[in-house]
Design an enzyme around this catalytic site. Sequence first.
Site, PDB file in Angstrom:
ATOM      1  N   GLY A 173      -2.895  -8.485   5.359  1.00 34.23           N
ATOM      2  CA  GLY A 173      -3.531  -7.879   4.194  1.00 34.23           C
ATOM      3  C   GLY A 173      -4.650  -8.741   3.657  1.00 34.23           C
ATOM      4  O   GLY A 173      -4.769  -9.919   4.010  1.00 34.23           O
ATOM      5  N   GLY A 177      -8.556 -13.197  -3.058  1.00 37.11           N
ATOM      6  CA  GLY A 177      -9.059 -14.517  -2.702  1.00 37.11           C
ATOM      7  C   GLY A 177      -9.068 -14.818  -1.215  1.00 37.11           C
ATOM      8  O   GLY A 177      -9.591 -15.839  -0.790  1.00 37.11           O
ATOM      9  N   ASP A 283       0.463 -15.346 -11.655  1.00 43.32           N
ATOM     10  CA  ASP A 283      -0.029 -14.176 -10.921  1.00 43.32           C
ATOM     11  C   ASP A 283       1.146 -13.271 -10.506  1.00 43.32           C
ATOM     12  O   ASP A 283       1.243 -12.845  -9.354  1.00 43.32           O
ATOM     13  CB  ASP A 283      -0.829 -14.653  -9.695  1.00 43.32           C
ATOM     14  CG  ASP A 283      -1.784 -13.575  -9.175  1.00 43.32           C
ATOM     15  OD1 ASP A 283      -1.954 -12.542  -9.868  1.00 43.32           O
ATOM     16  OD2 ASP A 283      -2.349 -13.769  -8.079  1.00 43.32           O
TER      17      ASP A 283
HETATM   18  P1  ATP Z   1      -4.199 -11.801  -4.634  1.00 42.08           P
HETATM   19  O1  ATP Z   1      -5.267 -12.321  -3.758  1.00 42.08           O
HETATM   20  O2  ATP Z   1      -4.640 -11.582  -6.027  1.00 42.08           O
HETATM   21  O3  ATP Z   1      -2.919 -12.600  -4.543  1.00 42.08           O
HETATM   22  P2  ATP Z   1      -2.792  -9.859  -3.056  1.00 42.08           P
HETATM   23  O4  ATP Z   1      -1.472 -10.453  -3.398  1.00 42.08           O
HETATM   24  O5  ATP Z   1      -2.853  -8.390  -2.953  1.00 42.08           O
HETATM   25  O6  ATP Z   1      -3.858 -10.305  -4.122  1.00 42.08           O
HETATM   26  P3  ATP Z   1      -2.879 -11.620  -0.770  1.00 42.08           P
HETATM   27  O7  ATP Z   1      -2.070 -12.612  -1.528  1.00 42.08           O
HETATM   28  O8  ATP Z   1      -4.069 -12.131  -0.063  1.00 42.08           O
HETATM   29  O9  ATP Z   1      -3.363 -10.441  -1.726  1.00 42.08           O
HETATM   30  O10 ATP Z   1      -1.925 -10.877   0.247  1.00 42.08           O
HETATM   31  C1  ATP Z   1      -2.380  -9.796   0.993  1.00 42.08           C
HETATM   32  C2  ATP Z   1      -1.193  -9.048   1.558  1.00 42.08           C
HETATM   33  O11 ATP Z   1      -0.601  -9.826   2.583  1.00 42.08           O
HETATM   34  C3  ATP Z   1      -0.076  -8.811   0.553  1.00 42.08           C
HETATM   35  O12 ATP Z   1      -0.279  -7.610  -0.144  1.00 42.08           O
HETATM   36  C4  ATP Z   1       1.154  -8.742   1.425  1.00 42.08           C
HETATM   37  O13 ATP Z   1       1.383  -7.425   1.818  1.00 42.08           O
HETATM   38  C5  ATP Z   1       0.788  -9.593   2.628  1.00 42.08           C
HETATM   39  N1  ATP Z   1       1.473 -10.897   2.576  1.00 42.08           N
HETATM   40  C6  ATP Z   1       1.145 -11.976   1.838  1.00 42.08           C
HETATM   41  N2  ATP Z   1       1.975 -13.010   2.057  1.00 42.08           N
HETATM   42  C7  ATP Z   1       2.880 -12.575   2.969  1.00 42.08           C
HETATM   43  C8  ATP Z   1       4.043 -13.163   3.611  1.00 42.08           C
HETATM   44  N3  ATP Z   1       4.425 -14.421   3.351  1.00 42.08           N
HETATM   45  N4  ATP Z   1       4.734 -12.412   4.488  1.00 42.08           N
HETATM   46  C9  ATP Z   1       4.369 -11.133   4.745  1.00 42.08           C
HETATM   47  N5  ATP Z   1       3.314 -10.515   4.170  1.00 42.08           N
HETATM   48  C10 ATP Z   1       2.572 -11.215   3.301  1.00 42.08           C
END
Ligand code: ATP
EC number: 2.7.12.2
Length: 432
Positions: A173, A177, A283
């Site tokens: 995803g 950031g 967050d």
């Molecule tokens: P932000 O950047 O504000 O945190 P966000 O949480 O939507 O926004 P990311 O933290 O970059 O974005 O995460 C993107 C996506 O990746 C998440 O929505 C999640 O579905 C997936 N993801 C993140 N970390 C993990 C993990 N440890 N295991 C599985 N999927 C994950």
Amino acid sequence: MLWLPLGPFHAMENQMLVIRIKIPNSGAVDWTVHSGPQLLFRDVLDVIGQVLPEATTTAFEYEDEDGDRITVRSDEEMKAMLSYYYSTVMEQQVNGQLIEPLLIFPRACKPPGERNIHGLKVNTRAGPSQHSGPAVSDSLPSNSLKKSSAELKKILANGQMNEQDIRYRDTLGHGNGGTVYKAYHVPSGKILAVKVILLDITLELQKQIMSELEILYKCDSSYIIGFYGAFFVENRISICTEFMDGGSLDVYRKIPEHVLGRIAVAVVKGLTYLWSLKILHRDVKPSNMLVNTRGQVKLCDFGVSTQLVNSIAKTYVGTNAYMAPERISGEQYGIHSDVWSLGISFMELALGRFPYPQIQKNQGSLMPLQLLQCIVDEDSPVLPVGEFSEPFVHFITQCMRKQPKERPAPEELMAWASQGSAAEAAGLRASR
Ligand code: ATP
Ligand code: MG
């Protein structure tokens, strides 16, 4: 096109090589590689990933002259396979035979199940095994490859996490950031989630971020995502964490209250653990609550490094829609602000939509500040009584009090969470 029909060729002369990828219970796909000897293990996994997108393939096998299967899971083993293959090609050439392709058998882990909201397994009670270290549920099938958590911890404690050992696979995803990848860590044979963030900052700031992230090694809770290490390569930081095969809660839309209540207990436990270490999450939102098929719920992306949070904020403009009113107004931030975000997140998960209808969250959670002004000005939304139980409505209402001090304190939240656990245990006992 990645693969071409197989034809006769002189492998050693033009370095070409045809790899025949056997598809379980069906035919095979031929892949013509133009620079065979330079081929890396990761390249093969990438192509297998395209051929078998449903499966999580972490290794493959080939057959030696006796028909025994040999496993390949590293560049060294790739080299051994290629040199064995080229020797058979030489033999075939000498004997004037047609050159056989290199036949490989992908070794897949269990294909990920369909995402099933109502089949979501939630286990909020930590058993002893959950405390034994970072849990990566997507380990490889081969016993020889399985490394214990302790071993993984040792590798990580030695600071061995680096770019060379990581093979990036699927994109999980994109956030505000950075991008999160599912990745394979070669030395441990584990699947990780690696978040890569582009940051144009000085070396000094890079060092500061790395030292601020140190505390993550000490975080040891079943409700917090396991941290395996971080490193900078040029202007990007890669943060390696436990992979959660159920993804984040934002994709599950409307979650039934009985499931949500149990998830909330886990989230409260995760937050109180962080607060006990004097870490504010900063967050809290559904995309930072992850689940796995073992029924665990874990928090990720907490603001442990002020410098990292600041550097990301400088690069990516916008205001987080899950922020408490006092934060939107630029006032001081505290535990109470995390409690607001907890409340609004769970209200969204219960309703299946963002609680303020006038705020359209299309992509991501960052919004222009003016659009969020209604959170500061208006009364907090309330869950429709009748559709949800009274204690659940009360819990959310309390968390979303406009006055930070009126929101539940950590002890109250914990008392609520333990009640939840007790009620759950009683329910389980009654149903036995
Ligand atoms: P932000 O950047 O504000 O945190 P966000 O949480 O939507 O926004 P990311 O933290 O970059 O974005 O995460 C993107 C996506 O990746 C998440 O929505 C999640 O579905 C997936 N993801 C993140 N970390 C993990 C993990 N440890 N295991 C599985 N999927 C994950
Ligand atoms: Mg996130």
